[in-house]
Scaffold this active site. Sequence first.
Site, short mmCIF file in Angstrom:
data_model
loop_
_atom_site.label_atom_id
_atom_site.label_comp_id
_atom_site.label_asym_id
_atom_site.label_seq_id
_atom_site.Cartn_x
_atom_site.Cartn_y
_atom_site.Cartn_z
CB ILE A 17 -0.95 0.00 1.22
CG1 ILE A 17 -1.92 -1.19 1.15
CG2 ILE A 17 -1.74 1.30 1.29
CD1 ILE A 17 -2.75 -1.37 2.42
CG ASP A 60 13.67 0.65 14.00
OD1 ASP A 60 12.43 0.68 13.82
OD2 ASP A 60 14.22 -0.03 14.88
CG ASN A 85 1.51 2.56 4.47
OD1 ASN A 85 0.37 2.11 4.44
ND2 ASN A 85 2.57 1.85 4.09
CE1 TYR A 150 -1.04 -4.29 12.16
CE2 TYR A 150 -3.14 -5.44 12.10
CZ TYR A 150 -2.26 -4.53 11.55
OH TYR A 150 -2.59 -3.84 10.41
CE LYS A 154 -2.12 -0.73 11.65
NZ LYS A 154 -1.55 0.48 11.00
CB THR A 185 1.09 -6.11 1.41
OG1 THR A 185 0.72 -6.47 2.76
CG2 THR A 185 0.05 -5.15 0.84
#
Length: 261
Positions: A17, A60, A85, A150, A154, A185
């Site tokens: 993306i 990083d 992103n 994760y 988000k 991806t």
Amino acid sequence: MTTTGKLAIVTGASTGIGLELAKLAAADGYDLIVAADTPLVDASQALRGLGVSVENVETDLSTFEGVDRLLTALNGRPVDLLVANAGHGLGNAFLEQQPSEWLHVINTNITGTVYLIHQVALGMVARDQGRILITGSIAGHLAGAFQAVYNGTKAFIDSFSDALGNELKDTAVTITCLKPGATDTEFFHRADMDDTEIGRASKDDPAAVARTGYKAMLKGERQVIHGLHNQAQVAAAKVLGGGVTAQMHRKLAEPETHKDG
């Protein structure tokens, strides 16, 4: 390459993306500073010859020092567009993960992202001009069994984007959150999720996801969820609640080896 006058930063731009968003920004006449924590060989090849200058920064973005390295590359030049992103996934059961692994996810997805946005947005607000596109995820609406950290990061990003957009509503700086679902991806491979149902499933085209986000950003929209199937998941999650969505997510993200155990 002569600069165009407009400058965009795109993080997580080596593939997927982020790379597709960088292409869209270049087509729109933005010079590019593209950053990722992996070598940008593919991005360099794909972005050269688009009529804009392209500078690669391998750093990083989970650390303040890494973000500062990216900001130093600006050489004082104002940022017209920030595409935040960069993100890092992590599959498997939480208690089977090393603390260093989940800490890197938190620091990449939250700490580094928020710090970068803070530093860039200060300049945008001072000029009363700029656009920020943040890649969140529909994962932020789902209790992510076997992706617990994760999905939690988000959820933070999705909420943070809404809050910052509200704080800046009286300025000419816009905040847009792109919320993709599973996208084709390297994300799932890097998250060690090849051995899962979601890892093997068909996924959305990253170019199509990028177009959805970029168009929403140009319109100044607060958020956009790519695809009717993803919109349906988010709507269902709001009705079903965390316990049900956690079990649904488990079926998608639990590794086959864990099921066999």
